[in-house]
Design a protein around this motif. Structure first.
Motif, PDB file in Angstrom:
ATOM      1  N   VAL A 131      69.520 121.884  80.515  1.00  0.00           N
ATOM      2  CA  VAL A 131      68.547 122.804  81.504  1.00  0.00           C
ATOM      3  C   VAL A 131      68.949 122.546  82.937  1.00  0.00           C
ATOM      4  CG1 VAL A 131      66.762 122.467  79.897  1.00  0.00           C
ATOM      5  CG2 VAL A 131      67.078 120.650  81.671  1.00  0.00           C
ATOM      6  N   GLY A 132      68.477 123.326  83.820  1.00  0.00           N
ATOM      7  CA  GLY A 132      68.905 123.520  84.989  1.00  0.00           C
ATOM      8  C   GLY A 132      67.633 122.797  85.872  1.00  0.00           C
ATOM      9  N   GLY A 133      67.974 122.330  87.217  1.00  0.00           N
ATOM     10  CA  GLY A 133      66.749 121.631  88.000  1.00  0.00           C
ATOM     11  C   GLY A 133      67.052 121.705  89.273  1.00  0.00           C
ATOM     12  N   PHE A 134      66.876 122.828  90.044  1.00  0.00           N
ATOM     13  CA  PHE A 134      67.401 122.870  91.614  1.00  0.00           C
ATOM     14  C   PHE A 134      66.174 122.726  92.255  1.00  0.00           C
ATOM     15  CE2 PHE A 134      71.116 124.921  89.560  1.00  0.00           C
ATOM     16  CZ  PHE A 134      72.027 124.361  90.308  1.00  0.00           C
ATOM     17  N   ALA A 135      65.980 121.819  93.315  1.00  0.00           N
ATOM     18  CA  ALA A 135      65.193 121.507  94.265  1.00  0.00           C
ATOM     19  C   ALA A 135      65.547 120.302  95.119  1.00  0.00           C
ATOM     20  CB  ALA A 135      63.778 121.109  93.528  1.00  0.00           C
ATOM     21  N   GLU A 155      58.053 114.520  87.140  1.00  0.00           N
ATOM     22  CA  GLU A 155      58.047 115.269  85.906  1.00  0.00           C
ATOM     23  C   GLU A 155      59.400 115.988  85.816  1.00  0.00           C
ATOM     24  OE1 GLU A 155      54.127 113.893  86.795  1.00  0.00           O
ATOM     25  OE2 GLU A 155      55.591 115.392  88.153  1.00  0.00           O
ATOM     26  N   ASP A 156      59.727 116.926  86.955  1.00  0.00           N
ATOM     27  CA  ASP A 156      60.992 117.410  86.751  1.00  0.00           C
ATOM     28  C   ASP A 156      62.182 116.713  86.518  1.00  0.00           C
ATOM     29  OD1 ASP A 156      59.706 119.913  87.130  1.00  0.00           O
ATOM     30  OD2 ASP A 156      60.158 120.053  89.295  1.00  0.00           O
ATOM     31  N   HIS A 189      66.715 114.959  83.017  1.00  0.00           N
ATOM     32  CA  HIS A 189      67.628 113.745  82.453  1.00  0.00           C
ATOM     33  C   HIS A 189      67.053 113.619  80.878  1.00  0.00           C
ATOM     34  CE1 HIS A 189      68.312 113.018  86.501  1.00  0.00           C
ATOM     35  NE2 HIS A 189      69.088 112.160  86.355  1.00  0.00           N
ATOM     36  N   SER A 190      66.100 113.822  80.561  1.00  0.00           N
ATOM     37  CA  SER A 190      65.773 113.722  78.966  1.00  0.00           C
ATOM     38  C   SER A 190      66.435 114.537  78.212  1.00  0.00           C
ATOM     39  CB  SER A 190      64.375 114.034  78.717  1.00  0.00           C
ATOM     40  OG  SER A 190      63.817 115.332  78.901  1.00  0.00           O
ATOM     41  N   VAL A 191      66.973 115.838  78.797  1.00  0.00           N
ATOM     42  CA  VAL A 191      67.609 116.628  78.136  1.00  0.00           C
ATOM     43  C   VAL A 191      69.213 116.596  78.458  1.00  0.00           C
ATOM     44  CG1 VAL A 191      68.312 119.235  77.879  1.00  0.00           C
ATOM     45  CG2 VAL A 191      65.991 118.564  77.945  1.00  0.00           C
ATOM     46  N   ASN A 192      69.620 116.605  79.902  1.00  0.00           N
ATOM     47  CA  ASN A 192      70.802 116.587  79.991  1.00  0.00           C
ATOM     48  C   ASN A 192      71.861 115.175  80.146  1.00  0.00           C
ATOM     49  OD1 ASN A 192      70.357 119.092  80.681  1.00  0.00           O
ATOM     50  ND2 ASN A 192      70.831 119.011  83.123  1.00  0.00           N
ATOM     51  N   LEU A 193      70.975 114.090  80.076  1.00  0.00           N
ATOM     52  CA  LEU A 193      71.525 112.797  80.092  1.00  0.00           C
ATOM     53  C   LEU A 193      71.319 112.060  78.635  1.00  0.00           C
ATOM     54  CD1 LEU A 193      73.510 110.658  80.849  1.00  0.00           C
ATOM     55  CD2 LEU A 193      71.673 109.941  82.511  1.00  0.00           C
ATOM     56  N   ALA A 200      72.704 114.334  89.324  1.00  0.00           N
ATOM     57  CA  ALA A 200      72.717 112.948  89.062  1.00  0.00           C
ATOM     58  C   ALA A 200      72.714 112.966  87.253  1.00  0.00           C
ATOM     59  CB  ALA A 200      71.260 112.284  89.402  1.00  0.00           C
ATOM     60  N   ALA A 201      71.957 113.805  86.837  1.00  0.00           N
ATOM     61  CA  ALA A 201      71.961 113.674  85.170  1.00  0.00           C
ATOM     62  C   ALA A 201      73.493 113.960  84.592  1.00  0.00           C
ATOM     63  CB  ALA A 201      71.084 114.851  84.507  1.00  0.00           C
ATOM     64  N   LYS A 202      74.205 115.169  85.138  1.00  0.00           N
ATOM     65  CA  LYS A 202      75.641 115.339  84.686  1.00  0.00           C
ATOM     66  C   LYS A 202      76.704 114.391  85.302  1.00  0.00           C
ATOM     67  CE  LYS A 202      74.896 119.262  82.528  1.00  0.00           C
ATOM     68  NZ  LYS A 202      75.478 119.434  81.166  1.00  0.00           N
ATOM     69  N   GLY A 203      76.360 113.686  86.365  1.00  0.00           N
ATOM     70  CA  GLY A 203      77.115 112.893  86.787  1.00  0.00           C
ATOM     71  C   GLY A 203      76.995 111.464  85.951  1.00  0.00           C
TER      72      GLY A 203
END
Length: 249
Positions: free
Chosen positions: A88-92, A100-101, A106-110, A150-153
């Motif tokens: 999932v994406g998450g730009f902010a 929450e975001d 992180h619960s999905v991507n990591l 951070a999640a993808k790293g």
């Protein structure tokens, strides 16, 4: 046919790069199993892939992943190739990130991706191949990309450790890191309207030496290469599919 009689599980295979890869695996003889959260797009994907089986599952739900693996064990008995593409994406910007975001991404991507690999291992053996979708976003400083990067790293670091742990079992683990690819994920970022998405795409295009967005099929070709015996001496690699955006900065 590089994947004759191979069972391939594509997690997040109901759209975008996952769907393109699932179709490509099927065209080369694989028995394709796909997952997705959206039942409508999942059914559409299964209908578009010969002899595919779809499972509705949310990768952030570890118990659901365990059930999925048990169902594949009962049906197929093995997994030859695991492609963990769900994300999932998450730009902010930093000041606007909510707890929450952060936890959702992180619960999905990591977390979800790491535990998906852990649970699938019981059905994998010598000659198995695992591919994980990363992102060049983990390697560049893009304002507003903190949560996703951070999640993808973290996932990139996890893939290297996992590859080292599994090399003695002759299971290869690699990552494919796309640059800007025009997929549905780009349009599903929390807090971004159509105008913000268009602005983000313009920013991305300005950073790509090839001056275009990538296509899902181009990522799929890299995934199939890493999954195949053509990459038999490759593990712990991170293959960038980004039009030169990272390498030619």
């Amino acid at each position: 046919m590089r994947f004759d009689n191979k069972t391939v599980l594509v997690m997040g295979g109901n759209s975008g790069m996952g769907l393109a890869s699932a179709k490509a695996f099927a065209s080369e003889g694989a028995k394709v199993r796909i997952t997705g959260r959206n039942p409508k797009t999942l059914d559409e994907a299964v209908a578009a892939i010969p002899d595919a089986v779809g499972y509705q599952a949310d990768i952030s739900d570890i118990t659901a992943t365990e059930r999925l693996i048990s169902r594949i064990e009962a049906q197929d008995g093995k997994i030859d190739v695991l492609y963990v593409n769900a994300g999932v994406g998450g730009f902010a910007p930093l000041r606007d990130i909510s707890e929450e975001d952060w936890d959702f991404v992180h619960s999905v991507n990591l977390k979800g991706c790491v535990f998906a690999i852990q649970k699938a291992l019981k059905l994998m053996g010598k000659g198995g191949s695992i591919i994980v979708t990363g992102s060049i976003g983990a390697h560049v400083s893009l304002p507003g990309n903190l949560t996703y990067a951070a999640a993808k790293g973290g996932l990139y670091a996890a893939v290297k450790v996992i590859a080292g742990e599994l090399v003695s079992e002759k299971i290869r683990v690699n990552m494919v890191s796309p640059g800007p690819i025009d997929t549905p994920l780009l349009h599903r970022n929390p807090g971004m309207d159509d105008k913000a998405v268009a602005a983000l795409k313009e920013q991305m295009l300005g950073a790509i030496p090839m001056h275009r967005m990538g296509e899902a099929d181009e990522v799929a070709r890299a995934v199939l290469f890493l999954a195949s015996d053509e990459a038999s001496f490759i593990t712990a690699a991170n293959l960038f599919v980004d039009g030169g955006a990272l390498e030619l900065r």
